[in-house]
Design a protein around this motif. Sequence first.
Motif, PDB file in Angstrom:
ATOM      1  N   SER A 295      32.723 -18.331  48.869  1.00  0.00           N
ATOM      2  CA  SER A 295      32.261 -19.141  47.691  1.00  0.00           C
ATOM      3  C   SER A 295      33.425 -19.317  46.665  1.00  0.00           C
ATOM      4  O   SER A 295      33.847 -20.129  46.160  1.00  0.00           O
ATOM      5  CB  SER A 295      30.934 -18.571  47.165  1.00  0.00           C
ATOM      6  OG  SER A 295      31.248 -17.323  46.441  1.00  0.00           O
TER       7      SER A 295
ATOM      8  N   VAL B 264      34.869 -22.467  45.328  1.00  0.00           N
ATOM      9  CA  VAL B 264      35.165 -22.720  43.875  1.00  0.00           C
ATOM     10  C   VAL B 264      36.710 -23.082  43.499  1.00  0.00           C
ATOM     11  O   VAL B 264      36.851 -23.985  42.839  1.00  0.00           O
ATOM     12  CB  VAL B 264      34.275 -21.547  43.335  1.00  0.00           C
ATOM     13  CG1 VAL B 264      34.545 -21.744  41.706  1.00  0.00           C
ATOM     14  CG2 VAL B 264      32.954 -21.699  43.454  1.00  0.00           C
TER      15      VAL B 264
ATOM     16  N   TRP C 253      23.112 -20.941  45.790  1.00  0.00           N
ATOM     17  CA  TRP C 253      23.868 -22.035  45.376  1.00  0.00           C
ATOM     18  C   TRP C 253      24.369 -22.052  43.981  1.00  0.00           C
ATOM     19  O   TRP C 253      25.291 -22.784  43.538  1.00  0.00           O
ATOM     20  CB  TRP C 253      23.019 -23.270  45.501  1.00  0.00           C
ATOM     21  CG  TRP C 253      21.521 -23.171  44.732  1.00  0.00           C
ATOM     22  CD1 TRP C 253      20.452 -22.436  45.111  1.00  0.00           C
ATOM     23  CD2 TRP C 253      21.647 -23.797  43.312  1.00  0.00           C
ATOM     24  NE1 TRP C 253      19.685 -22.783  44.022  1.00  0.00           N
ATOM     25  CE2 TRP C 253      20.084 -23.439  42.874  1.00  0.00           C
ATOM     26  CE3 TRP C 253      22.411 -24.495  42.412  1.00  0.00           C
ATOM     27  CZ2 TRP C 253      19.735 -23.942  41.694  1.00  0.00           C
ATOM     28  CZ3 TRP C 253      21.707 -24.731  41.367  1.00  0.00           C
ATOM     29  CH2 TRP C 253      20.444 -24.525  40.862  1.00  0.00           C
ATOM     30  N   VAL C 254      23.738 -21.314  42.984  1.00  0.00           N
ATOM     31  CA  VAL C 254      23.926 -21.214  41.660  1.00  0.00           C
ATOM     32  C   VAL C 254      25.577 -20.431  41.653  1.00  0.00           C
ATOM     33  O   VAL C 254      26.251 -20.840  40.533  1.00  0.00           O
ATOM     34  CB  VAL C 254      23.210 -20.084  40.902  1.00  0.00           C
ATOM     35  CG1 VAL C 254      23.548 -19.891  39.454  1.00  0.00           C
ATOM     36  CG2 VAL C 254      21.709 -20.888  40.940  1.00  0.00           C
TER      37      VAL C 254
ATOM     38  N   TRP D 187      27.956 -21.026  43.367  1.00  0.00           N
ATOM     39  CA  TRP D 187      29.125 -22.042  43.553  1.00  0.00           C
ATOM     40  C   TRP D 187      28.934 -23.328  42.716  1.00  0.00           C
ATOM     41  O   TRP D 187      29.910 -24.182  42.600  1.00  0.00           O
ATOM     42  CB  TRP D 187      29.534 -22.446  45.059  1.00  0.00           C
ATOM     43  CG  TRP D 187      28.494 -22.938  45.688  1.00  0.00           C
ATOM     44  CD1 TRP D 187      27.485 -21.979  46.589  1.00  0.00           C
ATOM     45  CD2 TRP D 187      28.105 -24.181  45.909  1.00  0.00           C
ATOM     46  NE1 TRP D 187      26.405 -23.167  47.070  1.00  0.00           N
ATOM     47  CE2 TRP D 187      26.836 -24.357  46.775  1.00  0.00           C
ATOM     48  CE3 TRP D 187      28.403 -25.314  45.281  1.00  0.00           C
ATOM     49  CZ2 TRP D 187      26.324 -25.500  47.120  1.00  0.00           C
ATOM     50  CZ3 TRP D 187      27.805 -26.729  45.801  1.00  0.00           C
ATOM     51  CH2 TRP D 187      26.760 -26.535  46.560  1.00  0.00           C
ATOM     52  N   ALA D 188      27.711 -23.937  42.600  1.00  0.00           N
ATOM     53  CA  ALA D 188      27.377 -25.068  41.821  1.00  0.00           C
ATOM     54  C   ALA D 188      27.895 -24.948  40.428  1.00  0.00           C
ATOM     55  O   ALA D 188      28.272 -25.869  39.852  1.00  0.00           O
ATOM     56  CB  ALA D 188      26.073 -25.375  42.278  1.00  0.00           C
TER      57      ALA D 188
ATOM     58  N   TRP E  39      32.373 -17.823  37.702  1.00  0.00           N
ATOM     59  CA  TRP E  39      32.060 -17.185  38.899  1.00  0.00           C
ATOM     60  C   TRP E  39      31.916 -15.894  38.832  1.00  0.00           C
ATOM     61  O   TRP E  39      31.006 -14.928  39.317  1.00  0.00           O
ATOM     62  CB  TRP E  39      33.032 -17.606  40.041  1.00  0.00           C
ATOM     63  CG  TRP E  39      32.815 -17.126  41.298  1.00  0.00           C
ATOM     64  CD1 TRP E  39      32.011 -17.701  42.428  1.00  0.00           C
ATOM     65  CD2 TRP E  39      33.205 -16.003  41.978  1.00  0.00           C
ATOM     66  NE1 TRP E  39      31.941 -16.976  43.640  1.00  0.00           N
ATOM     67  CE2 TRP E  39      32.748 -15.728  43.130  1.00  0.00           C
ATOM     68  CE3 TRP E  39      33.943 -15.169  41.480  1.00  0.00           C
ATOM     69  CZ2 TRP E  39      32.780 -14.939  44.063  1.00  0.00           C
ATOM     70  CZ3 TRP E  39      34.071 -13.844  42.323  1.00  0.00           C
ATOM     71  CH2 TRP E  39      33.429 -13.826  43.618  1.00  0.00           C
TER      72      TRP E  39
ATOM     73  N   VAL F 254      31.592 -25.060  39.841  1.00  0.00           N
ATOM     74  CA  VAL F 254      32.266 -26.252  40.273  1.00  0.00           C
ATOM     75  C   VAL F 254      31.936 -27.266  39.065  1.00  0.00           C
ATOM     76  O   VAL F 254      32.788 -28.097  38.600  1.00  0.00           O
ATOM     77  CB  VAL F 254      31.572 -26.981  41.617  1.00  0.00           C
ATOM     78  CG1 VAL F 254      32.101 -28.359  41.776  1.00  0.00           C
ATOM     79  CG2 VAL F 254      32.332 -26.011  42.590  1.00  0.00           C
ATOM     80  N   ALA F 255      30.493 -27.342  38.379  1.00  0.00           N
ATOM     81  CA  ALA F 255      30.332 -28.103  37.247  1.00  0.00           C
ATOM     82  C   ALA F 255      31.238 -27.864  36.233  1.00  0.00           C
ATOM     83  O   ALA F 255      31.584 -28.728  35.151  1.00  0.00           O
ATOM     84  CB  ALA F 255      28.783 -28.034  37.096  1.00  0.00           C
TER      85      ALA F 255
END
Length: 99
Positions: A3, A7, A60-61, A63-64, A45, A67-68
């Motif tokens: 991840s 990222v 998922w938190v 890496w999501a 991260w 990225v956001a």
Amino acid sequence: MLSLILVTLAAVAAGFAVWAVDRHRDLYGALLLPGIAVCAALLTWLVLRAAGAASFEADWVGWAVPVAVSILAPIVAAVPIGRSRARADTAETERILRL
């Protein structure tokens, strides 16, 4: 660890994409916005990992959210950097032409 790599790559891509669409990109280096994106994503991260928010249930938190953040950070940074550099370059050009 995968991840973190994903990222980082997404952050670099987001930084270069924001740099490519910025109209003031000729006023600063090509690595400024990707660097801002990577720093923001990696700090996010690390904070999420240290806080335990990226656990097995909500992986998922981990890496999501970075990225956001890596998409938003260079956008937010490009506006004041571009404006201030344009103002400074214009002032310096006028100063030189007055000599």
